[in-house]
Motif scaffolding. Structure first.
Motif, PDB file in Angstrom:
ATOM      1  N   HIS B 312      -0.571   0.699   3.020  1.00 26.09           N
ATOM      2  CA  HIS B 312       0.337   1.145   4.072  1.00 26.09           C
ATOM      3  C   HIS B 312       1.772   0.990   3.586  1.00 26.09           C
ATOM      4  N   LEU B 313       2.465   2.134   3.445  1.00 26.32           N
ATOM      5  CA  LEU B 313       3.814   2.097   2.879  1.00 26.32           C
ATOM      6  C   LEU B 313       4.803   2.666   3.879  1.00 26.32           C
ATOM      7  N   THR B 314       5.761   1.833   4.265  1.00 28.84           N
ATOM      8  CA  THR B 314       6.763   2.281   5.229  1.00 28.84           C
ATOM      9  C   THR B 314       8.135   2.267   4.576  1.00 28.84           C
ATOM     10  N   THR B 315       8.881   3.339   4.751  1.00 32.11           N
ATOM     11  CA  THR B 315      10.242   3.396   4.225  1.00 32.11           C
ATOM     12  C   THR B 315      11.211   3.214   5.370  1.00 32.11           C
ATOM     13  N   PHE B 316      12.059   2.203   5.235  1.00 28.72           N
ATOM     14  CA  PHE B 316      13.061   1.917   6.244  1.00 28.72           C
ATOM     15  C   PHE B 316      14.426   2.181   5.628  1.00 28.72           C
ATOM     16  N   THR B 317      15.186   3.066   6.255  1.00 25.99           N
ATOM     17  CA  THR B 317      16.509   3.364   5.700  1.00 25.99           C
ATOM     18  C   THR B 317      17.516   2.410   6.315  1.00 25.99           C
ATOM     19  N   ILE B 318      18.192   1.654   5.474  1.00 25.14           N
ATOM     20  CA  ILE B 318      19.034   0.569   5.959  1.00 25.14           C
ATOM     21  C   ILE B 318      20.297   1.094   6.648  1.00 25.14           C
ATOM     22  N   THR B 319      20.894   2.170   6.092  1.00 29.30           N
ATOM     23  CA  THR B 319      22.159   2.648   6.654  1.00 29.30           C
ATOM     24  C   THR B 319      22.038   3.072   8.119  1.00 29.30           C
ATOM     25  N   ASN B 320      20.972   3.812   8.465  1.00 26.11           N
ATOM     26  CA  ASN B 320      20.874   4.163   9.883  1.00 26.11           C
ATOM     27  C   ASN B 320      19.781   3.393  10.619  1.00 26.11           C
ATOM     28  N   GLN B 321      19.248   2.371   9.972  1.00 24.72           N
ATOM     29  CA  GLN B 321      18.304   1.435  10.569  1.00 24.72           C
ATOM     30  C   GLN B 321      17.137   2.116  11.289  1.00 24.72           C
ATOM     31  N   ASP B 326       6.380   6.883   6.877  1.00 27.55           N
ATOM     32  CA  ASP B 326       5.310   5.924   7.129  1.00 27.55           C
ATOM     33  C   ASP B 326       3.992   6.566   6.733  1.00 27.55           C
ATOM     34  N   GLN B 327       3.396   6.080   5.672  1.00 33.47           N
ATOM     35  CA  GLN B 327       2.168   6.705   5.176  1.00 33.47           C
ATOM     36  C   GLN B 327       1.154   5.635   4.801  1.00 33.47           C
ATOM     37  N   THR B 328      -0.128   6.013   4.877  1.00 37.15           N
ATOM     38  CA  THR B 328      -1.170   5.145   4.348  1.00 37.15           C
ATOM     39  C   THR B 328      -1.902   5.904   3.256  1.00 37.15           C
ATOM     40  N   PHE B 329      -1.926   5.305   2.072  1.00 32.56           N
ATOM     41  CA  PHE B 329      -2.585   5.942   0.934  1.00 32.56           C
ATOM     42  C   PHE B 329      -3.953   5.310   0.711  1.00 32.56           C
ATOM     43  N   PRO B 330      -4.939   6.133   0.390  1.00 34.93           N
ATOM     44  CA  PRO B 330      -6.309   5.612   0.270  1.00 34.93           C
ATOM     45  C   PRO B 330      -6.519   4.792  -1.008  1.00 34.93           C
ATOM     46  N   ILE B 331      -5.921   3.611  -1.073  1.00 37.03           N
ATOM     47  CA  ILE B 331      -6.141   2.725  -2.220  1.00 37.03           C
ATOM     48  C   ILE B 331      -6.756   1.447  -1.703  1.00 37.03           C
ATOM     49  N   LYS B 332      -7.958   1.167  -2.149  1.00 37.84           N
ATOM     50  CA  LYS B 332      -8.661  -0.022  -1.659  1.00 37.84           C
ATOM     51  C   LYS B 332      -8.247  -1.239  -2.467  1.00 37.84           C
ATOM     52  N   SER B 333      -8.108  -2.342  -1.762  1.00 39.68           N
ATOM     53  CA  SER B 333      -7.806  -3.586  -2.444  1.00 39.68           C
ATOM     54  C   SER B 333      -8.891  -4.588  -2.091  1.00 39.68           C
ATOM     55  N   VAL B 334      -9.460  -5.225  -3.090  1.00 40.91           N
ATOM     56  CA  VAL B 334     -10.573  -6.139  -2.835  1.00 40.91           C
ATOM     57  C   VAL B 334     -10.069  -7.461  -2.291  1.00 40.91           C
ATOM     58  N   GLY B 335      -9.014  -7.961  -2.892  1.00 47.51           N
ATOM     59  CA  GLY B 335      -8.546  -9.284  -2.491  1.00 47.51           C
ATOM     60  C   GLY B 335      -7.145  -9.246  -1.969  1.00 47.51           C
ATOM     61  N   THR B 336      -6.396 -10.254  -2.284  1.00 48.76           N
ATOM     62  CA  THR B 336      -5.042 -10.335  -1.764  1.00 48.76           C
ATOM     63  C   THR B 336      -4.020  -9.969  -2.833  1.00 48.76           C
ATOM     64  N   GLU B 337      -4.493  -9.470  -3.952  1.00 48.92           N
ATOM     65  CA  GLU B 337      -3.557  -9.218  -5.048  1.00 48.92           C
ATOM     66  C   GLU B 337      -2.572  -8.107  -4.693  1.00 48.92           C
ATOM     67  N   THR B 338      -1.421  -8.149  -5.338  1.00 49.69           N
ATOM     68  CA  THR B 338      -0.446  -7.082  -5.139  1.00 49.69           C
ATOM     69  C   THR B 338      -0.443  -6.216  -6.396  1.00 49.69           C
ATOM     70  N   PHE B 339      -0.429  -4.927  -6.173  1.00 50.77           N
ATOM     71  CA  PHE B 339      -0.459  -4.001  -7.300  1.00 50.77           C
ATOM     72  C   PHE B 339       0.957  -3.670  -7.764  1.00 50.77           C
ATOM     73  N   PRO B 340       1.126  -3.430  -9.062  1.00 53.81           N
ATOM     74  CA  PRO B 340       2.418  -2.910  -9.516  1.00 53.81           C
ATOM     75  C   PRO B 340       2.655  -1.515  -8.909  1.00 53.81           C
ATOM     76  N   ILE B 341       3.837  -1.336  -8.326  1.00 54.09           N
ATOM     77  CA  ILE B 341       4.144  -0.080  -7.640  1.00 54.09           C
ATOM     78  C   ILE B 341       5.515   0.429  -8.077  1.00 54.09           C
ATOM     79  N   VAL B 342       5.621   1.720  -8.303  1.00 57.08           N
ATOM     80  CA  VAL B 342       6.925   2.331  -8.552  1.00 57.08           C
ATOM     81  C   VAL B 342       7.050   3.537  -7.639  1.00 57.08           C
ATOM     82  N   ILE B 343       8.201   3.661  -6.975  1.00 53.58           N
ATOM     83  CA  ILE B 343       8.441   4.840  -6.138  1.00 53.58           C
ATOM     84  C   ILE B 343       9.593   5.614  -6.767  1.00 53.58           C
TER      85      ILE B 343
END
Lengths: 278, 406
Positions: B312-321, B326-343
């Motif tokens: 679940h990835l949400t983009t919040f723009t700070i300047t206009n608050q 807001d999107q959910t991408f179908p990537i399953k995670s088995v545990g609590t690990e965090t994946f390397p992400i680049v946008i």
């Protein structure tokens, strides 16, 4: 050229008996080390399993297995390597002094040979280099045999990991320096080693040329060469010198190494052809 | 001839054995598996700029590897000289090529600021003072004027008490003053880590420290205040502010008392206003940011959680608050690990790997996922597998930990 080869051969033949003894000592000590260490490990394991009523897997869980690093860190293994290193350093002196202190000053006859005297200098250096490479080759040759013997003496389950020669060499501090994993590192290590052999030879010739005064000159020359070679390290620690990039430091060491080797050979040549006393 | 036998043996055996040994070593060094990114979904052109970094384990040794769409590059295949510099950040290498003299001794990419006219640098070093030889932190500051290629550099002691360690978070040039944001760790008697965030303001012309302000106090750090990592490809570019987060639960979980005022929050420190401003967050985000992966990129705050539906990835723009995406991408995670992400460029790149999971037993190949930010559509999905399956290496020997988009 022909006289140079003859002289190298002569130097090798003079040392060959002691040299072969060094090889035999290494062979025996390392093989005995493999047998003693692995059989005492297996005996102790069986004893402990019997006393504490442990199964094989229980023992392994509690105490762990063994691998070749447990062998290569013993005195049986490292001892003969250290002995060979010390012997060759000692012989780097003796290769000169035995000519003077032997019976009926042999140096006199060598220096009277109808050939450039620098061949004498180079032949002695070449002999030391060949002895060193021979020891390395011998260690590389017997290591896989020792490893095979080791693996046959240890029950399969007690073997932590199977290691091949390159892994054994890299897992052991001393072996990793003596036989570096990369060929470029090998050239660098033994290039530096040869440079110091030349520096040492020139220091010895200082002593042989000027005797008492020569001892001081020789020691000073040796210290100066070491300090000059290490000067990039002092420069790096000094704040007023701008920071150097790794490739610049490498280039500096390379230039200094060539300079010191060249200077040692040139001074050595001058001493042995013009100044040396018999 | 007979008298030469020992010399000939010594020479020949040495050359043959040492030569053979290094010959085998060189062959072995090239005997690492080639990997390829196998497309499972989408079009290959999406991933042509992606490069994945990690290491391959072989006989107990780790070798660094870089995998791109068309090649597998190993560190051990490179010469000693290349090995000396290859650990350096490529962004540092680029600066080094362009400004060789200025870049001497400068390594930390977060210590740089770069705009069209200047490159500024600020780092703290621990060194003995010239007066009494006691060790202290000093600022090492440099400025390069790109137009004239002239540079200045000077050193100034870090004021105040002696700090345990200091890390530079950001360097900015604001109205010809240099702002340096640092996190300073302090000695404590209790053994607990105590830290505070400072903003130092320097007058570069007069080589003077104008101001030293604590913007996050040790008490606030204890309450869970911290800086949000930047997702900038280039952390040295000009920014008008730095973003902090307060995540109370993470620190105070044990103390139990559900303090209602102690909610998660986001703060912005605007450099030319010199104060910390609270950013109003929508209710839906205040809960999520406590456990999410958060990144800042320009004026965008990315809030990333793994839930049952995926990433679940949400983009919040700070300047206009406001929430701008807001999107959910179908990537399953088995545990609590965090994946390397680049946008980057309306794409989210995720390296999904379970290599760092404890008791990792699934042995799944690492996956590369590319989604479109605007629509939430999956643009590409692929997995990293050895080119030859029957090799003695399986995917288990490969561990990937970061991704870069060139």
């Amino acid at each position: 050229m022909k006289s140079y080869i003859k002289l190298v051969n002569f130097e090798i033949n003079r040392f060959i008996k002691i040299y072969v003894s060094l090889l035999v000592i290494t062979l025996l000590s390392q093989f005995i080390g493999v047998i003693v260490t692995s059989s005492s490990f297996m005996n102790r394991a069986h004893e402990v399993m019997f006393e504490q009523n442990l199964s094989e897997s229980g023992y392994l869980h509690k105490f762990g297995g063994i691998d070749f690093t447990d062998i290569s860190s013993t005195l049986w293994f490292i001892g003969p390597i250290a002995l060979c290193i010390v012997a060759l350093i000692f012989y780097s002196f003796m290769i000169w002094y035995r000519d003077w202190f032997g019976k009926n000053t042999f140096a006199y006859r060598l220096l009277m040979l109808p050939t450039a005297r620098i061949s004498l200098y180079f032949s002695k250096a070449s002999a030391i280099l060949l002895f060193t490479f021979g020891l390395l080759a011998f260690q590389i040759l017997i290591l896989p045999l020792e490893n095979t013997l080791f693996e046959s003496l240890i029950l399969e389950n007690f073997l932590k990991t199977r290691m091949d020669v390159s892994v054994i060499l890299q897992s052991n501090g001393i072996l990793g320096i003596v036989i570096p994993p990369y060929f470029s590192d090998f050239l660098i290590s033994y290039g530096i080693g040869m440079m110091f052999v030349f520096v040492l030879f020139t220091s010895i010739l200082f002593e042989r040329s000027f005797r008492l005064k020569g001892i001081v000159l020789g020691i000073l020359y040796f210290i100066a060469a070491v300090l000059l070679f290490l000067s990039p390290l002092f420069a790096m620690a000094n704040e007023t010198v701008p920071d150097l990039y790794p490739e610049e430091i490498f280039a500096l060491f390379l230039v200094l190494g060539i300079l010191i080797t060249g200077a040692s050979i040139a001074i050595g040549n001058w001493l042995i052809s013009k100044r040396v006393l018999v | 001839m007979k008298q030469y036998i020992s010399s000939i043996l010594l020479v020949c055996l040495s050359i043959i054995i040492i030569g053979a040994y290094y010959g085998i070593m060189i062959v072995n060094a090239n005997d690492f598996p080639e990997y390829s990114i196998k497309t499972l979904e989408g079009h290959e052109s999406e991933m042509k700029d992606v490069s994945l970094s990690g290491f391959v384990e072989k006989e107990g040794m780790n070798t660094s590897v870089k995998i791109t769409s068309n090649e597998t590059l190993y560190l051990s295949n490179q010469s000693s000289l290349q090995r000396m510099t290859v650990y350096n950040d490529p962004r540092i290498e680029k600066l080094k090529k362009e400004h060789r003299s200025f870049m001497r001794g400068k390594n930390n990419i977060y210590s740089f600021y770069q705009d069209a006219d200047f490159i500024a640098y600020a780092e703290t070093v621990y060194k003995p003072s010239s007066l009494d030889h006691s060790y202290k932190y000093v600022f090492n500051i440099g400025l390069l004027d790109l137009a004239s290629d002239k540079d200045i550099s000077f050193e100034l002691g870090v004021p105040g008490e002696i700090f345990n360690s200091i890390s530079v978070l950001d360097v900015q040039l604001i109205q010809s003053k240099l702002k340096v944001v640092t996190k300073n760790y302090m000695y404590t008697n209790t053994g607990m880590d105590e830290a505070e965030v400072h903003v130092y303001t320097f007058d570069l012309g007069n080589q003077k420290l104008l101001n030293d302000e604590v913007i996050i106090t040790p008490q606030q750090v204890k309450m869970g205040y911290d800086v949000i990592n930047s997702m900038e490809q280039n952390p040295s570019q000009p920014q008008k502010s730095i973003i902090f987060i307060k995540r109370p639960e993470i620190v105070n979980q044990s103390e139990g008392s559900a303090n209602t005022t102690n909610k998660a929050a986001i703060f912005e420190y605007v450099y030319d206003k010199n104060h910390l401003k609270t950013i109003e967050l929508p209710e839906s985000l205040t809960d999520r940011i406590v456990t999410s992966q958060n990144y800042v990129n320009g004026d965008k705050l990315y809030v990333i959680n793994h839930d049952a539906k995926g990433l679940h990835l949400t983009t919040f723009t700070i300047t206009n608050q406001t929430i701008t995406n807001d999107q959910t991408f179908p990537i399953k995670s088995v545990g609590t690990e965090t994946f390397p992400i680049v946008i980057k460029n309306d794409r989210v790149y995720v390296l999904a790997t379970n290599d760092f999971e404890e008791n990792n037993s699934s042995n799944l190949p690492p996956q590369l996922f590319i989604g479109e930010m605007k629509t939430g559509k999956t643009m590409y999905k692929g997995e990293v597998i050895p080119k030859k399956v029957d090799q003695k290496f399986n995917t288990k020997s490969l561990v990937l930990y970061s991704l870069e988009i060139n």
